[in-house]
Design a protein around this motif. Structure first.
Motif, PDB file in Angstrom:
ATOM      1  N   GLU B 246      -2.256 -10.558  -1.078  1.00 25.12           N
ATOM      2  CA  GLU B 246      -2.112  -9.104  -1.043  1.00 25.12           C
ATOM      3  C   GLU B 246      -3.033  -8.458  -2.089  1.00 25.12           C
ATOM      4  O   GLU B 246      -3.687  -7.444  -1.828  1.00 25.12           O
ATOM      5  N   ALA B 247      -3.073  -9.071  -3.281  1.00 26.84           N
ATOM      6  CA  ALA B 247      -3.924  -8.541  -4.348  1.00 26.84           C
ATOM      7  C   ALA B 247      -5.386  -8.548  -3.910  1.00 26.84           C
ATOM      8  O   ALA B 247      -6.116  -7.564  -4.093  1.00 26.84           O
ATOM      9  N   ALA B 248      -5.808  -9.660  -3.307  1.00 26.33           N
ATOM     10  CA  ALA B 248      -7.190  -9.787  -2.859  1.00 26.33           C
ATOM     11  C   ALA B 248      -7.501  -8.737  -1.808  1.00 26.33           C
ATOM     12  O   ALA B 248      -8.570  -8.113  -1.817  1.00 26.33           O
ATOM     13  N   SER B 249      -6.554  -8.529  -0.913  1.00 26.04           N
ATOM     14  CA  SER B 249      -6.750  -7.571   0.158  1.00 26.04           C
ATOM     15  C   SER B 249      -6.871  -6.148  -0.394  1.00 26.04           C
ATOM     16  O   SER B 249      -7.738  -5.373   0.017  1.00 26.04           O
ATOM     17  N   LYS B 250      -6.009  -5.821  -1.363  1.00 24.38           N
ATOM     18  CA  LYS B 250      -6.067  -4.492  -1.988  1.00 24.38           C
ATOM     19  C   LYS B 250      -7.392  -4.281  -2.710  1.00 24.38           C
ATOM     20  O   LYS B 250      -8.019  -3.232  -2.594  1.00 24.38           O
ATOM     21  N   LEU B 251      -7.797  -5.311  -3.469  1.00 26.53           N
ATOM     22  CA  LEU B 251      -9.049  -5.202  -4.223  1.00 26.53           C
ATOM     23  C   LEU B 251     -10.228  -5.021  -3.272  1.00 26.53           C
ATOM     24  O   LEU B 251     -11.068  -4.139  -3.465  1.00 26.53           O
ATOM     25  N   ALA B 252     -10.252  -5.836  -2.225  1.00 28.40           N
ATOM     26  CA  ALA B 252     -11.368  -5.777  -1.286  1.00 28.40           C
ATOM     27  C   ALA B 252     -11.453  -4.386  -0.666  1.00 28.40           C
ATOM     28  O   ALA B 252     -12.540  -3.801  -0.570  1.00 28.40           O
ATOM     29  N   SER B 253     -10.314  -3.829  -0.275  1.00 29.39           N
ATOM     30  CA  SER B 253     -10.401  -2.514   0.370  1.00 29.39           C
ATOM     31  C   SER B 253     -10.817  -1.430  -0.627  1.00 29.39           C
ATOM     32  O   SER B 253     -11.558  -0.511  -0.283  1.00 29.39           O
ATOM     33  N   LYS B 254     -10.363  -1.554  -1.874  1.00 30.27           N
ATOM     34  CA  LYS B 254     -10.795  -0.590  -2.892  1.00 30.27           C
ATOM     35  C   LYS B 254     -12.310  -0.646  -3.080  1.00 30.27           C
ATOM     36  O   LYS B 254     -12.988   0.377  -3.147  1.00 30.27           O
ATOM     37  N   LEU B 255     -12.837  -1.870  -3.180  1.00 24.08           N
ATOM     38  CA  LEU B 255     -14.270  -2.031  -3.414  1.00 24.08           C
ATOM     39  C   LEU B 255     -15.079  -1.553  -2.211  1.00 24.08           C
ATOM     40  O   LEU B 255     -16.136  -0.936  -2.360  1.00 24.08           O
ATOM     41  N   LEU B 256     -14.571  -1.845  -1.024  1.00 23.35           N
ATOM     42  CA  LEU B 256     -15.297  -1.457   0.184  1.00 23.35           C
ATOM     43  C   LEU B 256     -15.244   0.058   0.370  1.00 23.35           C
ATOM     44  O   LEU B 256     -16.248   0.685   0.711  1.00 23.35           O
ATOM     45  N   GLU B 257     -14.055   0.648   0.112  1.00 30.41           N
ATOM     46  CA  GLU B 257     -13.915   2.101   0.238  1.00 30.41           C
ATOM     47  C   GLU B 257     -14.858   2.833  -0.707  1.00 30.41           C
ATOM     48  O   GLU B 257     -15.495   3.814  -0.339  1.00 30.41           O
ATOM     49  N   ALA B 258     -14.892   2.353  -1.959  1.00 28.73           N
ATOM     50  CA  ALA B 258     -15.736   3.015  -2.964  1.00 28.73           C
ATOM     51  C   ALA B 258     -17.206   2.639  -2.793  1.00 28.73           C
ATOM     52  O   ALA B 258     -18.050   3.036  -3.594  1.00 28.73           O
ATOM     53  N   LYS B 259     -17.495   1.844  -1.750  1.00 29.84           N
ATOM     54  CA  LYS B 259     -18.854   1.375  -1.456  1.00 29.84           C
ATOM     55  C   LYS B 259     -19.480   0.657  -2.651  1.00 29.84           C
ATOM     56  O   LYS B 259     -20.664   0.772  -2.930  1.00 29.84           O
ATOM     57  N   ILE B 260     -18.616  -0.042  -3.388  1.00 27.05           N
ATOM     58  CA  ILE B 260     -19.119  -0.796  -4.535  1.00 27.05           C
ATOM     59  C   ILE B 260     -19.791  -2.077  -4.036  1.00 27.05           C
ATOM     60  O   ILE B 260     -20.800  -2.508  -4.565  1.00 27.05           O
ATOM     61  N   VAL B 261     -19.198  -2.655  -2.981  1.00 29.53           N
ATOM     62  CA  VAL B 261     -19.875  -3.814  -2.355  1.00 29.53           C
ATOM     63  C   VAL B 261     -20.118  -3.513  -0.878  1.00 29.53           C
ATOM     64  O   VAL B 261     -19.489  -2.641  -0.306  1.00 29.53           O
TER      65      VAL B 261
END
Lengths: 398, 261
Positions: B246-261
């Motif tokens: 769940e943590a990984a999923s939350k982090l990934a979506s945060k990073l993708l949303e903010a277009k960091i990666v």
């Protein structure tokens, strides 16, 4: 000793003792005293609430005509037929210094068949290029490059010289500064103009990144510094810019160069070019064993990033030295830095704290790495990393 | 082969902490150690001596307590130690420091190789080695990760950003070494006892042929204008979740949303 305590005025508050970065102040009979460890940095002078500490400025007996020295120079370093990024970054920053002082910006190009670099250097902001060419300069050598740069300084008298804090730059800088008898500030992370004196204010980390020091070179010229890669942005190039090329003949004979480059072994491909990387995934001791680095590589792969490592991991022989991030390894400044199983010792942080976004994954909620992280996950890297790789793979597939 | 190794006594910067309230360095209880890179330099010198014979002299500039650092090098197996210490050296920057050490080495005379650590962990300048070489007009190779000696010929590996260079040169030469060159040995009990009995001479400015204008603060072109603690990065968000997935999923979506990666 040039820091003096007026014992009459000292109130024994011990503010100076706490401020001294070198532990050189002690209390004796309720008055502050200075020990041999003093480096005359002057931190205590500002800390004393009653002005009992003064720094005696001992005038150097060297007198040089400082007005004879003008312009800002950038040493243009090359690698594999290209200008290193750091040289462009310094041209950008050198432009600002030159404009602030109303002086010209020049690039110094030493090499073999490198005239074509000049237009690049102009495009990055230079007004002038000093060009020294010859087969003996095909590769960097301490003796050859030192002699050429020293001759140029003595002839054209620049006020400021910026050199990239690369392995070659840190080899060349001290040698040249010593030969012309001037000061050199190493590994700067910030440059500015000191308001009081108009001198270049060189700021650099010391003490393993625990403190910053701003250094001036008041009485000697040129003012020299090496500057870390990636601390300044590469300027937008403007290829409509042109400038003056000053070709200088070299007086060096090949026998003057006492070291001979026999071979150049390239180890680093893009996979460990950390200095230029946009995304870095680093692993530390928390990865438990070298085989687990496959996860670090997996995440780096899916994101198009490169692999970094903490010192503990390099010392243990899990990864070669080229991957090491930190005070004794590489200084990096990627857009995204993943620290996986890295506790975040100050030495490691010193090498990556200029990253735009830091992500930390660590079991230990108290690990100092979380203090510098923009996003943190408290958890086992062995569970989090596979899940994260899967998430990014999914996102990529969409 | 006559080898001089330059060592510095430094505070263990890994033990230094910042006081969160006053924002200053906490130095209490911070031990003084031999600069880690310099231990690699001593080890490199000892290995060369074991293979080719000769003598290893360690030399340090610093306050009287720097003798402890020299003792440790003697205990590792160095033959001689020399301290250069004088209040006149106080406040020296790299130019004045290298000048002073170079004067001492000149007085020692007859040196085939000088080995320094790549840099000291307190100042991190990596300048004193090359500047000593310049004062003595010696060839230099910095960032060395391997040394081979054959007669007067020296072959070294020098690390750089993309890999390494193989460089040949002749003695006398000054080398600065990396941590990766070797694993420094620990002092033996016998070595420590021997080191304790060994007298370490101290040279002051008066013992050497020096120009007083080039010493200490007076001989230092650079001056410290200001010392301050760096701006700390501010702690961001700790992602709260019930499982790693769940943590990984939350982090990934945060990073993708903010277009960091």
């Amino acid at each position: 000793m040039a820091v003096i305590i007026n014992k009459e005025e000292c109130v024994g508050c011990s503010a100076c003792i706490n401020t001294c970065p070198f532990g050189a102040m002690v209390m004796e009979a309720d008055k502050a005293c200075i020990t041999d460890a003093c480096t005359v940095c002057g931190a205590c002078v500002d800390a004393c609430p009653v002005g009992a500490i003064t720094k005696e400025i001992e005038k150097s007996s060297v007198k040089i005509d400082k007005n004879a020295y003008k312009d800002v120079w950038v040493f243009i370093e090359q690698v594999e037929g290209q200008i290193r990024n750091v040289s462009h970054e310094l041209l950008g920053e050198g432009r600002k210094l030159a404009d602030a002082k109303g002086q010209k910006l020049a690039g110094v190009i030493i090499g073999d068949g490198v005239e074509s670099f000049a237009k690049e250097v102009f495009a990055s902001g230079a007004d002038k290029v000093y060009l020294i060419e010859g087969p003996e300069f095909k590769n960097y050598s301490t003796d050859g490059y030192t002699a050429v740069l020293t001759d140029l300084i003595n002839t054209y008298k620049p006020s400021v010289i910026l050199i990239g804090a690369t392995n070659d730059g840190r080899d060349l800088g001290p040698r040249v500064a010593c030969r012309v008898g001037t000061g050199l500030t190493a590994d700067c992370t910030n440059l500015g103009i000191d308001e009081q004196t108009g001198l270049v204010a060189w700021t650099r980390p010391a003490f393993g990144g625990n403190i910053m020091a701003t250094i001036l070179c008041p009485e000697h010229r040129p003012q020299m510094g090496t500057v870390r890669p990636k601390v300044f942005k590469r300027p937008e190039q403007d290829f409509s810019r042109t400038g003056e090329i000053v070709q200088v003949a070299s007086k060096i004979k090949s026998q003057d160069i006492r070291t001979k480059l026999v071979d150049l072994v390239k180890v680093c491909t893009t996979s460990c070019n950390l200095e230029e990387a946009e995304i870095i995934v680093s692993g530390g001791r928390g990865m438990c064993k070298p085989e687990n680095f496959a996860l670090i590589e997996g995440l780096a792969d899916v994101l198009g990033g490169v692999v970094g490592a903490s010192r503990a991991v390099v010392d243990a022989g899990w990864k070669p030295h080229f991957h090491q991030v930190g005070q004794t390894g590489k200084t990096v400044g990627p857009k995204v830095y993943f620290a996986c199983g890295i506790s975040g010792a100050i030495q490691h942080v010193a090498g990556m704290s200029s990253s735009d976004v830091v992500i930390a994954i660590n079991k230990d909620a108290d690990a100092p790495i979380f203090k510098v992280a923009d996003y943190g996950i408290v958890g086992d890297v062995m569970e989090v990393l596979p899940a994260l790789i899967e998430e990014f793979k999914k996102a990529k597939a969409c | 082969m006559e080898i001089v190794v330059c060592v510095k006594q430094v505070p263990d910067t890994t033990e230094v902490k910042i006081d969160p309230v006053t924002n200053t360095l906490i130095r209490q209880g911070v031990p003084s150690i031999v600069n880690p890179f310099d231990k690699n330099a001593v080890e490199a010198a000892l290995q060369l001596k074991e293979k080719h014979g000769g003598k290893v002299t360690v030399i340090s500039m610093g306050p009287p307590q720097a003798k402890d650092a020299l003792k440790e090098c003697l205990a590792m197996g160095a033959d001689e130690a020399l301290l250069i210490s004088d209040r006149a050296f106080g406040g020296a920057d790299t130019l004045a420091t290298s000048y002073t050490i170079a004067c001492a080495i000149k007085k020692l005379g007859n040196v085939d190789m000088i080995i320094c650590g790549k840099q000291a962990i307190d100042g991190d300048t990596a300048q004193v080695g090359p500047e000593i070489a310049e004062h003595l007009d010696l060839a230099q190779v910095t960032c060395v990760s391997k040394i081979e000696v054959e007669g007067n010929s020296i072959k070294v590996e020098r690390e750089h950003e993309e890999g390494y260079e193989i460089i040949e040169t002749q003695t006398p030469v000054l080398l600065t070494v990396l941590k990766s060159i070797n694993e420094p040995r620990f002092p033996t009990i016998k070595g420590t006892m021997k080191a304790n009995r060994k007298e370490i001479p101290t040279w002051t400015a008066g013992d050497m042929d020096v120009n007083p204008d080039q010493l200490g603060l007076k001989g230092s072109p650079t001056q410290v204008r200001r010392i301050f603690t760096p701006q700390q990065r501010v702690q961001g968000e700790i992602i709260k979740a019930d499982s790693a997935r769940e943590a990984a999923s939350k982090l990934a979506s945060k990073l993708l949303e903010a277009k960091i990666v």
